[in-house]
Scaffold this active site. Structure first.
Site, PDB file in Angstrom:
ATOM      1  N   ARG A 121      34.708  19.225  30.959  1.00  0.00           N
ATOM      2  CA  ARG A 121      33.368  19.848  31.070  1.00  0.00           C
ATOM      3  C   ARG A 121      32.992  20.155  32.514  1.00  0.00           C
ATOM      4  NH1 ARG A 121      32.532  16.044  27.081  1.00  0.00           N
ATOM      5  NH2 ARG A 121      32.519  17.024  25.031  1.00  0.00           N
ATOM      6  N   LYS A 143      32.919  33.610  40.864  1.00  0.00           N
ATOM      7  CA  LYS A 143      33.334  34.272  39.618  1.00  0.00           C
ATOM      8  C   LYS A 143      34.754  33.813  39.309  1.00  0.00           C
ATOM      9  CE  LYS A 143      30.671  38.564  39.312  1.00  0.00           C
ATOM     10  NZ  LYS A 143      30.767  40.034  39.254  1.00  0.00           N
ATOM     11  N   GLU A 185      38.570  46.336  50.484  1.00  0.00           N
ATOM     12  CA  GLU A 185      37.359  45.553  50.190  1.00  0.00           C
ATOM     13  C   GLU A 185      36.601  45.239  51.484  1.00  0.00           C
ATOM     14  OE1 GLU A 185      36.471  45.040  47.020  1.00  0.00           O
ATOM     15  OE2 GLU A 185      38.275  44.842  45.788  1.00  0.00           O
ATOM     16  N   LYS A 227      29.357  38.911  51.904  1.00  0.00           N
ATOM     17  CA  LYS A 227      29.455  38.497  50.504  1.00  0.00           C
ATOM     18  C   LYS A 227      28.602  37.261  50.245  1.00  0.00           C
ATOM     19  CE  LYS A 227      31.894  37.862  46.373  1.00  0.00           C
ATOM     20  NZ  LYS A 227      33.090  38.051  45.572  1.00  0.00           N
ATOM     21  N   GLU A 237      24.456  37.936  39.343  1.00  0.00           N
ATOM     22  CA  GLU A 237      24.378  39.389  39.152  1.00  0.00           C
ATOM     23  C   GLU A 237      23.257  39.768  38.191  1.00  0.00           C
ATOM     24  OE1 GLU A 237      28.337  41.050  39.264  1.00  0.00           O
ATOM     25  OE2 GLU A 237      27.669  42.859  38.242  1.00  0.00           O
ATOM     26  N   ARG A 242      24.009  41.896  43.587  1.00  0.00           N
ATOM     27  CA  ARG A 242      25.435  41.575  43.568  1.00  0.00           C
ATOM     28  C   ARG A 242      26.258  42.739  43.028  1.00  0.00           C
ATOM     29  NH1 ARG A 242      28.538  35.820  42.301  1.00  0.00           N
ATOM     30  NH2 ARG A 242      30.585  36.681  42.702  1.00  0.00           N
ATOM     31  N   ASN A 246      30.344  46.184  43.565  1.00  0.00           N
ATOM     32  CA  ASN A 246      31.227  46.981  42.698  1.00  0.00           C
ATOM     33  C   ASN A 246      31.368  48.424  43.178  1.00  0.00           C
ATOM     34  OD1 ASN A 246      31.680  44.799  40.988  1.00  0.00           O
ATOM     35  ND2 ASN A 246      29.798  45.222  39.853  1.00  0.00           N
ATOM     36  N   HIS A 249      34.267  50.623  42.211  1.00  0.00           N
ATOM     37  CA  HIS A 249      34.992  49.925  41.153  1.00  0.00           C
ATOM     38  C   HIS A 249      34.932  50.622  39.796  1.00  0.00           C
ATOM     39  CE1 HIS A 249      35.408  46.858  44.168  1.00  0.00           C
ATOM     40  NE2 HIS A 249      36.036  46.042  43.352  1.00  0.00           N
ATOM     41  N   HIS A 253      38.374  51.183  38.439  1.00  0.00           N
ATOM     42  CA  HIS A 253      38.880  50.591  37.192  1.00  0.00           C
ATOM     43  C   HIS A 253      39.471  51.654  36.278  1.00  0.00           C
ATOM     44  CE1 HIS A 253      36.317  46.679  37.516  1.00  0.00           C
ATOM     45  NE2 HIS A 253      37.471  46.585  38.140  1.00  0.00           N
ATOM     46  N   HIS A 267      44.800  46.811  42.874  1.00  0.00           N
ATOM     47  CA  HIS A 267      43.342  46.850  42.724  1.00  0.00           C
ATOM     48  C   HIS A 267      42.660  47.457  43.958  1.00  0.00           C
ATOM     49  CE1 HIS A 267      39.273  45.658  41.697  1.00  0.00           C
ATOM     50  NE2 HIS A 267      39.182  45.075  42.882  1.00  0.00           N
TER      51      HIS A 267
HETATM   52  N1  LIG Z   1      36.574  36.280  41.499  1.00  0.00           N
HETATM   53  C1  LIG Z   1      36.251  37.384  42.122  1.00  0.00           C
HETATM   54  O1  LIG Z   1      35.106  37.549  42.571  1.00  0.00           O
HETATM   55  C2  LIG Z   1      37.277  38.441  42.306  1.00  0.00           C
HETATM   56  C3  LIG Z   1      37.032  39.514  43.180  1.00  0.00           C
HETATM   57  C4  LIG Z   1      38.053  40.438  43.388  1.00  0.00           C
HETATM   58  C5  LIG Z   1      39.270  40.298  42.738  1.00  0.00           C
HETATM   59  N2  LIG Z   1      39.477  39.248  41.888  1.00  0.00           N
HETATM   60  C6  LIG Z   1      40.766  39.072  41.207  1.00  0.00           C
HETATM   61  O2  LIG Z   1      41.750  38.830  42.190  1.00  0.00           O
HETATM   62  C7  LIG Z   1      43.021  39.186  41.648  1.00  0.00           C
HETATM   63  C8  LIG Z   1      43.827  39.892  42.695  1.00  0.00           C
HETATM   64  O3  LIG Z   1      43.988  39.025  43.798  1.00  0.00           O
HETATM   65  P1  LIG Z   1      45.060  39.321  44.939  1.00  0.00           P
HETATM   66  O4  LIG Z   1      44.989  40.732  45.342  1.00  0.00           O
HETATM   67  O5  LIG Z   1      44.888  38.254  45.940  1.00  0.00           O
HETATM   68  O6  LIG Z   1      46.440  39.208  44.147  1.00  0.00           O
HETATM   69  P2  LIG Z   1      47.497  38.027  43.871  1.00  0.00           P
HETATM   70  O7  LIG Z   1      46.840  36.713  43.798  1.00  0.00           O
HETATM   71  O8  LIG Z   1      48.303  38.471  42.716  1.00  0.00           O
HETATM   72  O9  LIG Z   1      48.404  38.087  45.182  1.00  0.00           O
HETATM   73  C9  LIG Z   1      49.153  39.262  45.459  1.00  0.00           C
HETATM   74  C10 LIG Z   1      50.638  38.942  45.662  1.00  0.00           C
HETATM   75  O10 LIG Z   1      50.830  38.336  46.936  1.00  0.00           O
HETATM   76  C11 LIG Z   1      51.517  37.091  46.817  1.00  0.00           C
HETATM   77  N3  LIG Z   1      50.993  36.274  47.908  1.00  0.00           N
HETATM   78  C12 LIG Z   1      49.745  35.755  48.016  1.00  0.00           C
HETATM   79  N4  LIG Z   1      49.556  35.227  49.230  1.00  0.00           N
HETATM   80  C13 LIG Z   1      50.718  35.388  49.909  1.00  0.00           C
HETATM   81  C14 LIG Z   1      51.118  35.075  51.231  1.00  0.00           C
HETATM   82  N5  LIG Z   1      50.275  34.528  52.123  1.00  0.00           N
HETATM   83  N6  LIG Z   1      52.393  35.360  51.600  1.00  0.00           N
HETATM   84  C15 LIG Z   1      53.225  35.971  50.718  1.00  0.00           C
HETATM   85  N7  LIG Z   1      52.892  36.335  49.469  1.00  0.00           N
HETATM   86  C16 LIG Z   1      51.645  36.041  49.072  1.00  0.00           C
HETATM   87  C17 LIG Z   1      51.217  36.636  45.432  1.00  0.00           C
HETATM   88  O11 LIG Z   1      52.195  35.758  44.959  1.00  0.00           O
HETATM   89  C18 LIG Z   1      51.228  37.964  44.660  1.00  0.00           C
HETATM   90  O12 LIG Z   1      52.538  38.333  44.403  1.00  0.00           O
HETATM   91  C19 LIG Z   1      42.741  40.039  40.413  1.00  0.00           C
HETATM   92  O13 LIG Z   1      43.072  39.303  39.264  1.00  0.00           O
HETATM   93  C20 LIG Z   1      41.250  40.288  40.479  1.00  0.00           C
HETATM   94  O14 LIG Z   1      40.662  40.397  39.189  1.00  0.00           O
HETATM   95  C21 LIG Z   1      38.506  38.337  41.676  1.00  0.00           C
HETATM   96 ZN   LIG Z   2      37.441  44.554  43.976  1.00  0.00          ZN
END
Ligand SMILES: NC(=O)c1ccc[n+]([C@@H]2O[C@H](COP(=O)([O-])OP(=O)(O)OC[C@H]3O[C@@H](n4cnc5c(N)ncnc54)[C@H](O)[C@@H]3O)[C@@H](O)[C@H]2O)c1
Ligand SMILES: [Zn+2]
Length: 370
Positions: A121, A143, A185, A227, A237, A242, A246, A249, A253, A267
């Protein structure tokens, strides 16, 4: 070292930004280690590139790091991997007072945050983001989510981390394409409400992308502060502020959906093209000076990010892309909320955008940009 506080009453937390922070993880995380141990969840890429730094530092502080290593990639944000992770955490006898460490990009952060939100929980988690996208965006704000067969991030919760420790030097091992995608971003914060920061991106963004430590620290601190302020103001949001995050986005998307949420278009790359489209659409509506839209397009193009349908390698026409938008989870009561701009740093939420007009714009934009 930059320290940014997110004031959210009993959910308040600090964000520390410092090159080399991972090598000091022992000192920073010691207060959170129960029984001399910490569970560190990561993916196999990050495990190989960065885990030894965290492990050595924790060990030097007398903390035993228990790694849980998951496969890399978006597919890890799934029910199946959530189950694997929860079972591993229960196997390590996690208690509600425990802090689980998420070492990785947004995929690991979102998954671990969600697991922490529901395990027993609710237990605590700490973000050690290792991609530029996660350092400037996903690690802050609480999030958390996994994907379902119906779409991305459809199952999740708001669950704030207890601490975010950002080490920009982790970007040294991140593939340049991933760094560039995360940079979209960063640019977004300037475009939302900080024209001076967008001007900094124009003059110094290339330095950041080339790995300059000062430029990285500055951009990450500015982005995180922006942020954090938005999240403190509108955690869930509800007020609309907030939602400004987007920007780009809704178009983005649709492009991601068209390319199957795959490595064909990351992304951040989709968001880059989406922001350029949002600005050109705003200019077409007479809301935004054409010169501002041109500056946005030119900067994204200059740093090698996609800025239109062709550079995003999207073949679909306007009608098909608008159909993707209609499936977007942000659609409420038949109207599609759209982020438009009156200029650089003057983004606002418009609630009455006609979708046929957006489709016509996309076809026209494809025919005119190059
Ligand atoms: N929670 C939120 O507010 C929020 C906001 C934006 C995006 N997201 C989410 O974030 C995700 C994308 O995150 P991301 O772009 O970080 O992708 P990711 O976590 O998939 O990382 C990208 C790639 O880089 C590799 N990697 C990460 N750090 C590394 C490092 N220091 N050295 C070598 N390789 C490394 C990972 O293994 C992966 O292959 C999506 O699922 C998206 O929905 C969430
Ligand atoms: Zn984004």
């Amino acid at each position: 070292m930059a320290l940014i506080h997110v004031p959210l009453a009993e959910r308040s937390y600090d964000i520390l930004i410092e090159a080399g922070a991972l090598d000091q993880a022992g000192a920073h995380l010691k207060p959170y280690a129960r029984g001399g141990r910490l569970i560190v969840v990561t993916d196999s890429h990050v495990a190989q590139a960065q885990f030894s730094r965290v492990d050595a530092s924790l060990r030097a502080a007398g903390i035993n790091a228990l790694p849980v290593i998951l496969p890399p990639g978006e597919k890890t944000k799934s029910w199946a991997h959530l189950e694997t992770l929860i079972d591993a955490l229960l196997g390590h006898e996690v208690e509600r007072s425990d802090h689980i460490v998420a070492l990785g990009g947004g995929v690991i952060g979102d998954l671990v945050g969600f697991a922490a939100a529901i395990l027993k929980r609710g237990c605590h988690f700490i973000q050690l983001p290792t991609t530029l996208l996660s350092q400037v965006d996903s690690s802050v704000g609480g999030k958390t989510a996994i994907n379902s067969s119906a779409g991305k991030n459809l199952v999740g919760s708001f669950h704030q981390p207890a601490l975010v420790l950002i080490d920009p030097s982790t970007l040294d091992t991140l593939p340049p394409r991933e760094v560039r995608a995360g940079y979209a971003e960063v640019v977004k914060y300037g475009l939302i409400d900080d024209p001076a920061f967008f001007a900094w991106c124009e003059s110094d963004g290339a330095r950041l992308l080339a790995g300059d430590a000062d430029a990285r620290n500055y951009a990450i601190s500015k982005s995180v502060a922006a942020k954090a302020a938005i999240v403190a103001d509108d955690e869930r949001e509800t007020s609309g502020r907030r939602a400004l995050l987007n920007l780009g986005h809704t178009f983005g998307h649709a492009l991601e959906a068209d390319t199957g949420f795959s490595d064909r278009l990351l992304h951040g790359e989709a968001v880059a093209a989406g922001m350029a489209l949002a600005f050109r659409y705003s200019a077409r509506l007479g809301l935004c000076p054409q010169t501002d839209a041109d500056r946005v397009t030119a900067h994204l193009k200059a740093v090698g990010l996609p800025y239109d349908l062709a550079s995003a390698r999207v073949a679909a026409d306007g009608k098909a892309l608008v159909a993707h938008m209609l499936h977007d989870k942000k659609m409420s009561a038949g109207a599609l909320p759209f982020l438009l701009a009156r200029g650089i740093g003057r983004t606002f939420l418009s609630k009455d955008v006609a979708l046929e007009d957006v489709a016509a714009f996309l076809d026209e934009d494809r025919a005119t940009t190059n």
